[in-house]
Scaffold this motif. Structure first.
Motif, PDB file in Angstrom:
ATOM      1  N   ASN A  69       1.042  -1.267   0.091  1.00  0.00           N
ATOM      2  CA  ASN A  69      -0.156   0.014  -0.042  1.00  0.00           C
ATOM      3  C   ASN A  69       0.938   1.143  -0.066  1.00  0.00           C
ATOM      4  O   ASN A  69       0.474   2.254   0.693  1.00  0.00           O
ATOM      5  N   TYR A  70       2.113   1.175  -0.634  1.00  0.00           N
ATOM      6  CA  TYR A  70       2.842   2.399  -0.777  1.00  0.00           C
ATOM      7  C   TYR A  70       3.374   2.926   0.640  1.00  0.00           C
ATOM      8  O   TYR A  70       3.502   4.167   0.810  1.00  0.00           O
ATOM      9  N   ILE A  71       3.365   1.965   1.771  1.00  0.00           N
ATOM     10  CA  ILE A  71       3.767   2.312   2.919  1.00  0.00           C
ATOM     11  C   ILE A  71       5.219   1.775   3.394  1.00  0.00           C
ATOM     12  O   ILE A  71       5.468   0.586   3.050  1.00  0.00           O
ATOM     13  N   CYS A  72       6.049   2.460   3.790  1.00  0.00           N
ATOM     14  CA  CYS A  72       7.352   2.298   4.320  1.00  0.00           C
ATOM     15  C   CYS A  72       7.228   1.118   5.173  1.00  0.00           C
ATOM     16  O   CYS A  72       6.697   1.313   6.385  1.00  0.00           O
ATOM     17  N   GLN A  73       7.762  -0.070   4.971  1.00  0.00           N
ATOM     18  CA  GLN A  73       7.587  -0.983   5.766  1.00  0.00           C
ATOM     19  C   GLN A  73       8.725  -1.013   6.914  1.00  0.00           C
ATOM     20  O   GLN A  73       8.703  -1.626   7.911  1.00  0.00           O
ATOM     21  N   ALA A  74       9.636   0.161   7.093  1.00  0.00           N
ATOM     22  CA  ALA A  74      10.748   0.102   7.978  1.00  0.00           C
ATOM     23  C   ALA A  74       9.951   1.097   9.085  1.00  0.00           C
ATOM     24  O   ALA A  74      10.224   0.880  10.297  1.00  0.00           O
ATOM     25  N   CYS A  75       9.343   2.236   8.550  1.00  0.00           N
ATOM     26  CA  CYS A  75       9.136   3.310   9.643  1.00  0.00           C
ATOM     27  C   CYS A  75       7.312   3.169   9.800  1.00  0.00           C
ATOM     28  O   CYS A  75       6.985   3.740  10.681  1.00  0.00           O
ATOM     29  N   LEU A  76       6.811   2.625   8.866  1.00  0.00           N
ATOM     30  CA  LEU A  76       5.266   2.400   8.888  1.00  0.00           C
ATOM     31  C   LEU A  76       4.705   3.754   8.887  1.00  0.00           C
ATOM     32  O   LEU A  76       3.453   3.884   9.234  1.00  0.00           O
ATOM     33  N   SER A  77       5.214   4.964   8.320  1.00  0.00           N
ATOM     34  CA  SER A  77       4.758   6.058   8.376  1.00  0.00           C
ATOM     35  C   SER A  77       4.844   6.861   7.182  1.00  0.00           C
ATOM     36  O   SER A  77       3.978   7.509   6.658  1.00  0.00           O
ATOM     37  N   ASN A  78       5.950   6.826   6.329  1.00  0.00           N
ATOM     38  CA  ASN A  78       6.144   7.321   5.278  1.00  0.00           C
ATOM     39  C   ASN A  78       5.834   6.922   4.139  1.00  0.00           C
ATOM     40  O   ASN A  78       5.482   5.640   3.882  1.00  0.00           O
ATOM     41  N   THR A  79       5.515   7.607   3.014  1.00  0.00           N
ATOM     42  CA  THR A  79       4.989   6.779   1.584  1.00  0.00           C
ATOM     43  C   THR A  79       6.116   6.129   0.948  1.00  0.00           C
ATOM     44  O   THR A  79       7.492   6.838   0.943  1.00  0.00           O
ATOM     45  N   ALA A  80       6.128   5.100   0.592  1.00  0.00           N
ATOM     46  CA  ALA A  80       7.009   4.270   0.136  1.00  0.00           C
ATOM     47  C   ALA A  80       7.380   4.437  -1.336  1.00  0.00           C
ATOM     48  O   ALA A  80       6.389   4.672  -2.133  1.00  0.00           O
ATOM     49  N   ASN A  81       8.618   4.593  -1.871  1.00  0.00           N
ATOM     50  CA  ASN A  81       8.710   4.880  -3.454  1.00  0.00           C
ATOM     51  C   ASN A  81      10.013   4.225  -3.585  1.00  0.00           C
ATOM     52  O   ASN A  81      10.438   4.417  -4.693  1.00  0.00           O
ATOM     53  N   GLN A  82      10.603   3.372  -2.939  1.00  0.00           N
ATOM     54  CA  GLN A  82      11.479   2.416  -3.358  1.00  0.00           C
ATOM     55  C   GLN A  82      11.489   1.134  -2.784  1.00  0.00           C
ATOM     56  O   GLN A  82      10.348   0.574  -1.677  1.00  0.00           O
ATOM     57  N   VAL A  83      12.171  -0.259  -3.417  1.00  0.00           N
ATOM     58  CA  VAL A  83      11.878  -1.185  -2.951  1.00  0.00           C
ATOM     59  C   VAL A  83      13.114  -1.846  -2.563  1.00  0.00           C
ATOM     60  O   VAL A  83      14.247  -1.719  -3.291  1.00  0.00           O
ATOM     61  N   HIS A  84      13.253  -2.451  -1.196  1.00  0.00           N
ATOM     62  CA  HIS A  84      14.471  -2.922  -0.862  1.00  0.00           C
ATOM     63  C   HIS A  84      14.702  -4.500  -0.788  1.00  0.00           C
ATOM     64  O   HIS A  84      13.620  -5.058  -0.565  1.00  0.00           O
ATOM     65  N   HIS A  85      15.835  -5.019  -1.291  1.00  0.00           N
ATOM     66  CA  HIS A  85      15.936  -6.471  -0.982  1.00  0.00           C
ATOM     67  C   HIS A  85      16.225  -6.729   0.220  1.00  0.00           C
ATOM     68  O   HIS A  85      17.391  -6.214   0.833  1.00  0.00           O
ATOM     69  N   LEU A  86      15.674  -7.830   0.975  1.00  0.00           N
ATOM     70  CA  LEU A  86      16.070  -8.178   2.098  1.00  0.00           C
ATOM     71  C   LEU A  86      17.346  -8.990   2.294  1.00  0.00           C
ATOM     72  O   LEU A  86      18.139  -9.335   3.052  1.00  0.00           O
TER      73      LEU A  86
END
Length: 172
Positions: free
Chosen positions: A125-142
């Motif tokens: 849902n375009y939500i940053c999974q690190a901070c859970l507050s900002n809009t996500a605009n990048q995808v990170h490889h775990l």
């Protein structure tokens, strides 16, 4: 093991039988070169009184100081070598990272990556999974274990701020 100055003097030493014998001893480190000096070489028994007594602790004190100084020098050398080693490791990591970025460009520019990226952003849902507050605009490889063939659970949506922090942590 000699000291840097190594100034020798004659000294008298009492043996177990209670008789004096003459030795050479360094005034600074206490080292005694081998061999005994004949009393006639110092002008006879009457000159014994003019000689200093053999200093038993002088060598031990000098050796202790010498070893402490040696340990300190080795510690400094070790720290310098560690610093050089860490610098080389950092340089190598940077070199590897640049090589990695160059090799990964074709994949990141591919349609497959663009589809995966968009799918992950929508999934989260375009939500940053690190901070859970900002809009996500990048995808990170775990993990990069399956790079270019990664399952979607190895990808997560992040904002630029969190992605930069994660990248810094990964490169420490």
């Amino acid at each position: 093991m000699k000291c840097e100055i190594h100034e020798i003097q004659y000294v008298k030493r009492l043996n177990a039988a209670g008789h004096y014998y003459i030795k050479k001893q360094c005034l600074f480190c206490g080292e005694t070169p081998s061999g005994t000096i004949k009393i006639k070489d110092i002008g006879g028994k009457e000159n014994l009184i003019l000689l200093e007594d053999y200093n038993e602790g002088l060598f031990k004190d000098w050796e202790s100081d010498f070893l402490e100084e040696l340990k300190e020098k080795q510690s400094i050398r070790y720290e310098e070598e560690q610093k050089i080693y860490k610098e080389k490791q950092k340089e190598q990591r940077n070199k590897d990272r640049l090589e990695w970025l160059e090799k990964s460009k074709p994949y990141y520019n591919s349609d497959i990556w663009k589809l995966k990226r968009e799918f992950v952003l929508k999934r989260d849902n375009y939500i940053c999974q690190a901070c859970l507050s900002n809009t996500a605009n990048q995808v990170h490889h775990l993990t990069y274990k399956h790079f270019a063939n990664e399952p979607l659970f190895e990808l997560t949506s992040v904002c630029k701020t969190c992605h930069d922090k994660i990248t810094l942590l990964d490169n420490v």
